[in-house]
Design an enzyme around this catalytic site. Structure first.
Site, PDB file in Angstrom:
ATOM      1  N   GLY A  50       0.846  -1.171  -0.013  1.00 17.10           N
ATOM      2  CA  GLY A  50      -0.073  -0.138  -0.212  1.00 17.10           C
ATOM      3  C   GLY A  50       0.931   1.283  -0.017  1.00 17.10           C
ATOM      4  O   GLY A  50       1.584   1.606   0.971  1.00 17.10           O
ATOM      5  N   LEU A  51       0.860   1.871  -1.137  1.00 18.29           N
ATOM      6  CA  LEU A  51       1.856   2.960  -1.235  1.00 18.29           C
ATOM      7  C   LEU A  51       0.947   4.044  -0.975  1.00 18.29           C
ATOM      8  O   LEU A  51      -0.153   4.627  -1.896  1.00 18.29           O
ATOM      9  CB  LEU A  51       2.397   3.148  -2.696  1.00 18.29           C
ATOM     10  N   SER A  52       1.272   5.201   0.100  1.00 10.68           N
ATOM     11  CA  SER A  52       0.325   6.117   0.103  1.00 10.68           C
ATOM     12  C   SER A  52       0.753   7.370  -0.269  1.00 10.68           C
ATOM     13  O   SER A  52       0.157   8.607  -0.130  1.00 10.68           O
ATOM     14  CB  SER A  52       0.254   6.294   2.001  1.00 10.68           C
ATOM     15  N   GLY A  53       1.971   7.552  -0.579  1.00 14.81           N
ATOM     16  CA  GLY A  53       2.627   8.819  -0.776  1.00 14.81           C
ATOM     17  C   GLY A  53       3.739   9.137   0.140  1.00 14.81           C
ATOM     18  O   GLY A  53       4.319  10.243   0.105  1.00 14.81           O
TER      19      GLY A  53
ATOM     20  N   VAL B 293       6.820   8.331   3.291  1.00 12.15           N
ATOM     21  CA  VAL B 293       8.159   7.850   3.242  1.00 12.15           C
ATOM     22  C   VAL B 293       8.141   6.268   3.732  1.00 12.15           C
ATOM     23  O   VAL B 293       8.883   5.620   3.433  1.00 12.15           O
ATOM     24  CB  VAL B 293       9.029   8.780   3.936  1.00 12.15           C
TER      25      VAL B 293
ATOM     26  N   GLY C  37       3.305   0.620   5.577  1.00 16.24           N
ATOM     27  CA  GLY C  37       4.442   1.351   6.170  1.00 16.24           C
ATOM     28  C   GLY C  37       4.155   1.652   7.778  1.00 16.24           C
ATOM     29  O   GLY C  37       4.790   2.196   8.412  1.00 16.24           O
TER      30      GLY C  37
ATOM     31  N   CYS D 231      -7.500  10.156   7.817  1.00 14.96           N
ATOM     32  CA  CYS D 231      -7.434   9.699   6.378  1.00 14.96           C
ATOM     33  C   CYS D 231      -8.449  10.563   5.362  1.00 14.96           C
ATOM     34  O   CYS D 231      -8.421  11.249   4.217  1.00 14.96           O
ATOM     35  CB  CYS D 231      -7.631   8.648   5.697  1.00 14.96           C
TER      36      CYS D 231
ATOM     37  N   CYS E  23     -10.774   1.918   9.921  1.00 16.65           N
ATOM     38  CA  CYS E  23     -10.221   1.865   8.579  1.00 16.65           C
ATOM     39  C   CYS E  23      -9.339   0.907   8.451  1.00 16.65           C
ATOM     40  O   CYS E  23      -9.346   0.202   7.157  1.00 16.65           O
ATOM     41  CB  CYS E  23      -9.693   3.373   8.199  1.00 16.65           C
TER      42      CYS E  23
ATOM     43  N   SER F  44       5.683   3.772   3.606  1.00 17.96           N
ATOM     44  CA  SER F  44       5.399   3.080   2.732  1.00 17.96           C
ATOM     45  C   SER F  44       6.265   2.791   1.617  1.00 17.96           C
ATOM     46  O   SER F  44       6.677   1.843   1.040  1.00 17.96           O
ATOM     47  CB  SER F  44       3.945   3.321   2.133  1.00 17.96           C
TER      48      SER F  44
END
Length: 383
Positions: free
Chosen positions: A9-12, A14, A124, A196, A100, A16
């Protein structure tokens, strides 16, 4: 460990990003996935989803992995946001990040990743998973300042069996150092602090769009009306800022006395629509000796045996020694020392050392009084 296909899961952010890089370094086939969980505010100055996706895509490019953009907004509204509003309307203070994680990041996301042929997912989060005797334990992250096991306590065995937390073994300073060394474009990006779907926008402004609110009196413990609140849903126990009231000065009171101490929210009378406040951070009305919780979720699949443990009744709180007892529909915790502003709607999370056992949603708390001077161990309690 054999190489696996792992969807990260790439959140944007650092954390992740470094997680994805670490997994690729270990020889895994890594795929990035960006989750969009909220719609309707794409042009709002407070919404960072578009910027975050650009950052996530830039990270994927540097690392050399594919990235997919997935919209879970419908699932989020149904499983998380609707419950969030119900809890606030009932006068409680929910923790949407806990729900969530259980319903979106480790359920909808996990299901989607499995359809992509993944053998595991990764995020992350600062936490760890440890296989033990055929089961999986959820452990605190090794960085005590960043540990996020509190928010993950509702994860079950099936979810943990397919979850990796690559940065859980690292301090945040090392994650930042690695990001800079790798040349990740978001190496210095600030950590997100907003919920979120709300982001960094003013919280009361956001809630005002969704909740019915009726102004009413703010009263102290002597029944004096000190001001007006804008709606009980907009306040939480222990809140100091935003009350719009100053100290009540009594004739002859000296400057620096209790009469000039700040005010804190101590309770909500829903029937009379009264916000109850007290003066002073250490006022007895803000201290609790015990709590009851229900809507329980246990990592092992069953509740731990009654006995001595540690617990957190809010995030970033030091572990508090307590005794666990079963109670109708849930459990009861009796604390050795008074706990500050125990808030219905928040999560009470239980620990056995570094192992997160699970927890439940706080329903009520019992006030601490001078008579409560003996702990459940029979030892005196010093307040």
């Amino acid at each position: 460990m054999c190489a696996q296909r792992i969807v990260v899961g790439l959140s944007g952010g650092v954390d992740s990003a470094v997680s994805a890089w670490l997994l690729k370094q270990q020889g895994h086939e890594v795929v990035g996935l960006f989750m969009k969980n909220w719609e309707g505010d794409d042009d709002d100055a407070y919404c960072s989803a578009n910027v975050d996706f650009v950052d996530a895509a830039a990270v994927a490019d540097v690392i050399g992995i594919e990235i997919e953009h997935v919209n879970f907004a419908a699932e989020y509204r149904e499983r998380v946001f609707a419950e969030f509003l119900r809890e606030y309307q009932a006068g409680r203070t929910p923790n949407p990040d806990v729900l969530c994680n259980a319903e979106i990041k480790f359920k909808a996301f996990l299901d989607h990743a499995l359809r992509l042929g993944a053998e595991a997912i990764a995020t992350g989060h600062y936490a760890r998973v440890r296989p033990r005797d055929g089961r999986f334990e959820l452990l605190k992250g090794l960085d005590p300042l960043k540990d996020q096991s509190y928010f993950l306590h509702r994860l079950n065995q099936a979810q943990l069996s397919r979850t990796r937390f690559p940065v859980g073994e690292l301090p945040k300073t090392e994650v930042r150092r690695l990001a800079a060394e790798i040349g990740l474009p978001n190496a210095q990006k600030k950590d997100s602090t907003g919920i979120c779907f709300i982001g960094e926008r003013p919280f009361r402004e956001f809630l005002n769009r969704w909740l019915n609110h009726e102004p009413g009196p703010i009263r102290d413990e002597r029944g004096r009306t000190l001001g007006r609140h804008v709606g009980l849903s907009f306040y939480t126990l222990g809140q100091r800022q935003g009350l719009g009231i100053g100290g009540v000065k009594e004739r002859g009171a000296a400057r620096g006395s209790a009469e000039h101490a700040p005010w804190y929210v101590a309770g909500k009378d829903l029937q009379r629509n009264v916000l109850q406040v007290v003066q002073g951070h250490d006022h007895p009305a803000l201290q609790s000796r015990a709590l009851r919780a229900d809507d329980c979720s246990w990592v092992a699949g069953a509740p731990p045996a009654p006995g001595r443990y540690a617990a957190k009744s809010r995030y970033r709180q030091a572990d508090a020694a307590c005794r666990l007892q079963a109670a109708a529909g849930g459990f009861r915790l009796d604390f050795d020392a008074p706990q500050w502003a125990v808030t219905p709607g928040q999560s009470a999370v239980l620990y056995d050392g570094e192992v997160c056992l699970g927890g439940g949603v706080i329903q009520s708390a019992e006030p601490w009084s001078p008579a409560n001077t003996t702990s459940q161990t029979g030892q005196p309690v010093h307040q």
